[in-house]
Each structure stands twice: as structure tokens, then as C-alpha cells.
Design a protein around this motif. Sequence first.
Motif, PDB file in Angstrom:
ATOM      1  N   ARG A 328       0.819  -1.246   0.013  1.00 31.02           N
ATOM      2  CA  ARG A 328       0.080   0.065   0.026  1.00 31.02           C
ATOM      3  C   ARG A 328       0.907   1.200  -0.021  1.00 31.02           C
ATOM      4  N   ARG A 329       1.922   1.187   0.794  1.00 35.20           N
ATOM      5  CA  ARG A 329       2.594   2.309   0.917  1.00 35.20           C
ATOM      6  C   ARG A 329       3.496   2.765  -0.376  1.00 35.20           C
ATOM      7  N   SER A 330       3.945   1.575  -1.153  1.00 34.80           N
ATOM      8  CA  SER A 330       4.578   1.939  -2.383  1.00 34.80           C
ATOM      9  C   SER A 330       3.652   2.469  -3.371  1.00 34.80           C
ATOM     10  N   LEU A 331       2.468   2.172  -3.501  1.00 32.76           N
ATOM     11  CA  LEU A 331       1.402   2.459  -4.483  1.00 32.76           C
ATOM     12  C   LEU A 331       1.057   3.880  -4.072  1.00 32.76           C
ATOM     13  N   LEU A 332       0.843   4.058  -2.901  1.00 30.83           N
ATOM     14  CA  LEU A 332       0.591   5.701  -2.530  1.00 30.83           C
ATOM     15  C   LEU A 332       1.687   6.661  -2.751  1.00 30.83           C
ATOM     16  N   THR A 333       2.912   5.949  -2.435  1.00 27.95           N
ATOM     17  CA  THR A 333       4.099   6.809  -2.670  1.00 27.95           C
ATOM     18  C   THR A 333       4.218   7.253  -4.283  1.00 27.95           C
ATOM     19  N   GLY A 334       3.792   6.331  -5.262  1.00 26.15           N
ATOM     20  CA  GLY A 334       3.868   6.579  -6.678  1.00 26.15           C
ATOM     21  C   GLY A 334       3.244   7.560  -7.069  1.00 26.15           C
ATOM     22  N   THR A 335       1.924   7.255  -6.553  1.00 27.04           N
ATOM     23  CA  THR A 335       0.551   8.223  -6.961  1.00 27.04           C
ATOM     24  C   THR A 335       1.003   9.772  -6.483  1.00 27.04           C
ATOM     25  N   ARG A 336       1.222   9.813  -5.246  1.00 23.59           N
ATOM     26  CA  ARG A 336       1.289  10.954  -4.487  1.00 23.59           C
ATOM     27  C   ARG A 336       2.551  11.641  -5.082  1.00 23.59           C
ATOM     28  N   ARG A 337       3.452  11.198  -5.483  1.00 27.28           N
ATOM     29  CA  ARG A 337       4.908  11.842  -6.305  1.00 27.28           C
ATOM     30  C   ARG A 337       4.305  12.434  -7.265  1.00 27.28           C
ATOM     31  N   THR A 338       3.167  11.983  -8.264  1.00 22.16           N
ATOM     32  CA  THR A 338       2.868  12.306  -9.439  1.00 22.16           C
ATOM     33  C   THR A 338       1.794  13.402  -9.181  1.00 22.16           C
ATOM     34  N   LEU A 339       0.938  13.203  -8.268  1.00 27.96           N
ATOM     35  CA  LEU A 339      -0.141  14.062  -8.032  1.00 27.96           C
ATOM     36  C   LEU A 339      -0.338  15.037  -7.032  1.00 27.96           C
ATOM     37  N   GLY A 340       0.532  14.667  -6.220  1.00 29.42           N
ATOM     38  CA  GLY A 340       0.867  15.749  -4.967  1.00 29.42           C
ATOM     39  C   GLY A 340       0.242  14.818  -3.753  1.00 29.42           C
ATOM     40  N   VAL A 341       0.698  15.596  -2.554  1.00 25.70           N
ATOM     41  CA  VAL A 341       0.437  14.914  -1.326  1.00 25.70           C
ATOM     42  C   VAL A 341      -0.997  15.598  -0.695  1.00 25.70           C
ATOM     43  N   PRO A 342      -1.896  14.769  -0.197  1.00 20.51           N
ATOM     44  CA  PRO A 342      -3.199  15.477   0.236  1.00 20.51           C
ATOM     45  C   PRO A 342      -2.676  15.720   1.693  1.00 20.51           C
ATOM     46  N   VAL A 343      -2.703  16.916   2.135  1.00 20.88           N
ATOM     47  CA  VAL A 343      -2.553  17.732   3.370  1.00 20.88           C
ATOM     48  C   VAL A 343      -3.924  18.086   3.901  1.00 20.88           C
ATOM     49  N   LEU A 344      -4.261  17.582   5.213  1.00 24.75           N
ATOM     50  CA  LEU A 344      -5.536  18.334   5.819  1.00 24.75           C
ATOM     51  C   LEU A 344      -5.170  19.783   5.987  1.00 24.75           C
ATOM     52  N   THR A 345      -6.431  20.554   5.730  1.00 20.23           N
ATOM     53  CA  THR A 345      -6.332  21.948   5.996  1.00 20.23           C
ATOM     54  C   THR A 345      -6.066  22.288   7.407  1.00 20.23           C
ATOM     55  N   SER A 346      -6.477  21.541   8.229  1.00 22.61           N
ATOM     56  CA  SER A 346      -5.910  21.814   9.630  1.00 22.61           C
ATOM     57  C   SER A 346      -4.352  21.577   9.933  1.00 22.61           C
TER      58      SER A 346
END
Length: 370
Positions: A328-346
Amino acid sequence: MTGSTGGQEWRLVDAAELTRFTVDALRAAGASLDEATVTAEVLVAADLGGVESHGMARLRRYVEGLRSGTINPHGVPEIVSDQGSVCVLDARNGLGQPALRTAVDLAVTRARRFGTSAVMVRRSNHMGIAGWFAERAARAGMFAMVSTNAVPQVAPMGTNEPMFGTNPFCYAVPAGQSVLCFDGATSTVSRGKLEQLDRLGEQMPHGWALGPDGSTTTDIPATVEGLIHRKGYALLPLGGGDKNHGGHKGSALSLFIELLCGPLAGAQWSRHTYQNGEGGLGHFVFCLSLESLGDPESIRAGVEQLTHEVRAAAPVDPATPVRVPGDRRSLLTGTRRTLGVPVLTSVLADLHDIARFVGVTPVRAQHADA
């Protein structure tokens, strides 16, 4: 770009921008460029991999620690015991990430010479996700184990008194051209995970934590507050609070990490950490060189084949394929490096507050139409 999760809104931020901001903030707080860079890499890696409990939400504690002096901005690690394949480092109350990075690199160097190595760290601070460090050693051709102790938050089976940290255990090994890595607490849950659930507006299941009266609690804010200020709340070990579900095994595993990172390392154990104005945490690194075992490429191939076979096992639920640690971590890392990291507004608001009081350029989120 914006979105929402569990009723909480988030913004996408480029990983490079998060790294830039973290380095700037830590340097403004007193860290050197090298210390700030490795700490930023570890924090951003956590958010990239979906371990938000140990990502940017942790930055404030480092910045405030450096500014207040509870973390030594000049704490360059030094070897205080050297027996060849076994070494002890004194982190001098500096940031945990640079200290553990130094320990990992030393362990790799010694394992290449001796076949195996063990490096202990004392007088350190919080070091983020253990997986970043174990994977660093694995990419250098090692089977590696990394662990750390922490502040007392976990009650051994049979008591509601916190005695251990969440005490993560991590291992990593090369698998073909990739790395197999497991990184998890020896408690049922970490406090950081509870804080993340609270930010998302989600609930805590029964059996994760105990209140002051010894009964299970699902009140996240009260539990987090009680853990921080030691008001009688406690997390439970892996397996929970009874023997029928293996709570005694979780307690023993947590004690195992406490031994490695406390008395054996010459560090404080959890009940005595953060006394006398410093962290006092201990870390442990073990490396086993694949070359000392035979043909490294054959071992890599064998590990890769094993993981393929596990993934190919018939799933209980056809809609949920079998995974191995790190998938899961590897899949998310690849996606987020391309699309951006979701960061909560808080969390973004907290980062903007940090930028204001240390005097650096705030984090720039992606445009809503990105």
C-alpha cells in the motif's frame, strides 16, 4: 486541488514543496542543512506513503524543541563504544533522524566488513518512521532491523499503567530490484494514529486504549490528552489486554524493544525518557550482509519469489487481494509523487503558523484547478 476525507478538507501539495518548507523551517529553528534535509526526507516519506501520523503533522514538535533547547541543534552523533561489529552512538540530544541515519550507515559499513553488525544509539529524540532507515540499509544490500523506544504510553497485559512506548519493530530486505519492508508498532495503535483519526473525525474501536479506571475507552481527545500529560490513560499492546487474543505476546514484544533500545543501548527506557531536559531515547540497528550468506542475487530472487507467492494466495474476499508489507505504501508513494500529497487543511494551518513564527515562506498548495 482540494478534496475531503471523513468530513475534513485537504489540499494537494507537491512533495518537493513540503521538503523545501520543512528544510527551511528546521534551519530557521537552528538545525544544520544536513540535519534539516534528512529530517525533511523522513517526514515527507511518511506522508507520501500514507503514514500521515508521522509526517508533516510532527514538524511542530521538532521546531519547538530546537527553538526551546529541549532538542540540541548542535547534537552531532559520536561513537562512544566501538567493538568492530558492535558500536554505540551518543546522539547528544540532537534530532533523531540524523542520529539514526548515522547509525544505519555505520551499521552497513561494519556489516560489509564483518558480515553482521549492531549499532545502538542513546540520548536521542523522536526519529519518525523506522521504515525509511531500514529501507536505506536494504538498498545497500542488507537484511536490516530497526527499532526505537518512546515515551510510556502502552500498558503491559494485566495493568492499566503505561510502562512501554509504542516501540515500533521494522525489518527490510532486498526483493529483486525492490525492497520488502515491514514497519509497525508493538502496540495495537500509536498515539499519532489516534491524532490522525481525530483530525479526520473518525472513531476509535473498542480494545485499543484504557481509561484511568482500567476499562476500555473510545474517547480519542481524552485519550490523547491523557497520554500526553500522563493522566492514567494507556494504549494496549498487540493482541489487546487479554491472553486469549495474544496480549501477553504483544507485551513481550514491546519489552523486547524496550530492552534493546533502553538498558542494552545505555539509553533511558520509556518511563524515564524526557527527563533532565532531554529526550534520552534509544534506537537499535541490526544489519546482516547478503554477501555473507552466499549469492546476493539468488537471495534477492528468492525473497521476490516468496512475496509473489504470498500475493498469489487465494483471497478470502475476492475484492481484497492479498498484500505483503509495503504494498500500500509503495502504491501511494508513486501516486502522490505524481499528483501531490493530500494535506489536511488543519495541518496546513499549523504549517502556516510555523512559517509565521520562524519567518520562512509558507507552504504553497497546488491551485484548486490543478
